[in-house]
Design a protein around this motif. Sequence first.
Motif, PDB file in Angstrom:
ATOM      1  N   GLY A  16       0.822  -1.206   0.000  1.00 32.34           N
ATOM      2  CA  GLY A  16       0.000   0.000   0.000  1.00 32.34           C
ATOM      3  C   GLY A  16       0.852   1.250   0.000  1.00 32.34           C
ATOM      4  N   PHE A  17       1.903   1.273   0.801  1.00 37.94           N
ATOM      5  CA  PHE A  17       2.781   2.431   0.874  1.00 37.94           C
ATOM      6  C   PHE A  17       3.552   2.619  -0.422  1.00 37.94           C
ATOM      7  CE2 PHE A  17       6.812   4.445   2.329  1.00 37.94           C
ATOM      8  CZ  PHE A  17       6.265   5.663   2.673  1.00 37.94           C
ATOM      9  N   ILE A  18       4.059   1.525  -0.963  1.00 43.93           N
ATOM     10  CA  ILE A  18       4.808   1.604  -2.225  1.00 43.93           C
ATOM     11  C   ILE A  18       3.904   2.069  -3.351  1.00 43.93           C
ATOM     12  CG2 ILE A  18       5.980   0.203  -3.977  1.00 43.93           C
ATOM     13  CD1 ILE A  18       7.202  -1.382  -1.649  1.00 43.93           C
ATOM     14  N   HIS A  19       2.695   1.545  -3.396  1.00 43.68           N
ATOM     15  CA  HIS A  19       1.750   1.968  -4.429  1.00 43.68           C
ATOM     16  C   HIS A  19       1.450   3.461  -4.303  1.00 43.68           C
ATOM     17  CE1 HIS A  19      -1.424   1.672  -7.351  1.00 43.68           C
ATOM     18  NE2 HIS A  19      -2.266   2.221  -6.495  1.00 43.68           N
ATOM     19  N   TRP A  20       1.287   3.930  -3.076  1.00 49.34           N
ATOM     20  CA  TRP A  20       1.028   5.355  -2.860  1.00 49.34           C
ATOM     21  C   TRP A  20       2.223   6.184  -3.299  1.00 49.34           C
ATOM     22  CZ3 TRP A  20       3.351   9.163   0.059  1.00 49.34           C
ATOM     23  CH2 TRP A  20       2.646  10.361   0.154  1.00 49.34           C
TER      24      TRP A  20
END
Length: 119
Positions: A16-20
């Motif tokens: 989720g963080f990487i995608h953001w």
Amino acid sequence: MWLSNKMISAFCSQFGFIHWLQGHLLPCPFKYLTGIDCPGCGFQRSVMALIQGDFQKSFILYPPAIPLILFFLYGIADRLFKLDNEKAVIKKTVFMINGSFVLISYFLKMWHLYGHAAY
């Protein structure tokens, strides 16, 4: 509470963080104005690959990324623990090596992209 535990865990999870982060990379103003990559183009994508653990992709995207990150970490450690002498010989030397690496990498990238136009 307007933030649920699922939302917090999804944001903080690796994917989720990487995608953001991938959706919020800074655009290069030099490339926007000229259409040509700058010497730093690819650094953010390279760091994203490092965060994901893909060292080969990181090196392919921007070869000087790992030495630059190590240089920044050394600078922080030097600030905290005074690792270098008063004349900053180590920092200056490593800075020159990293700068040369960035410029050589940029030259090779431009030669590969635009070298055929000279013929």
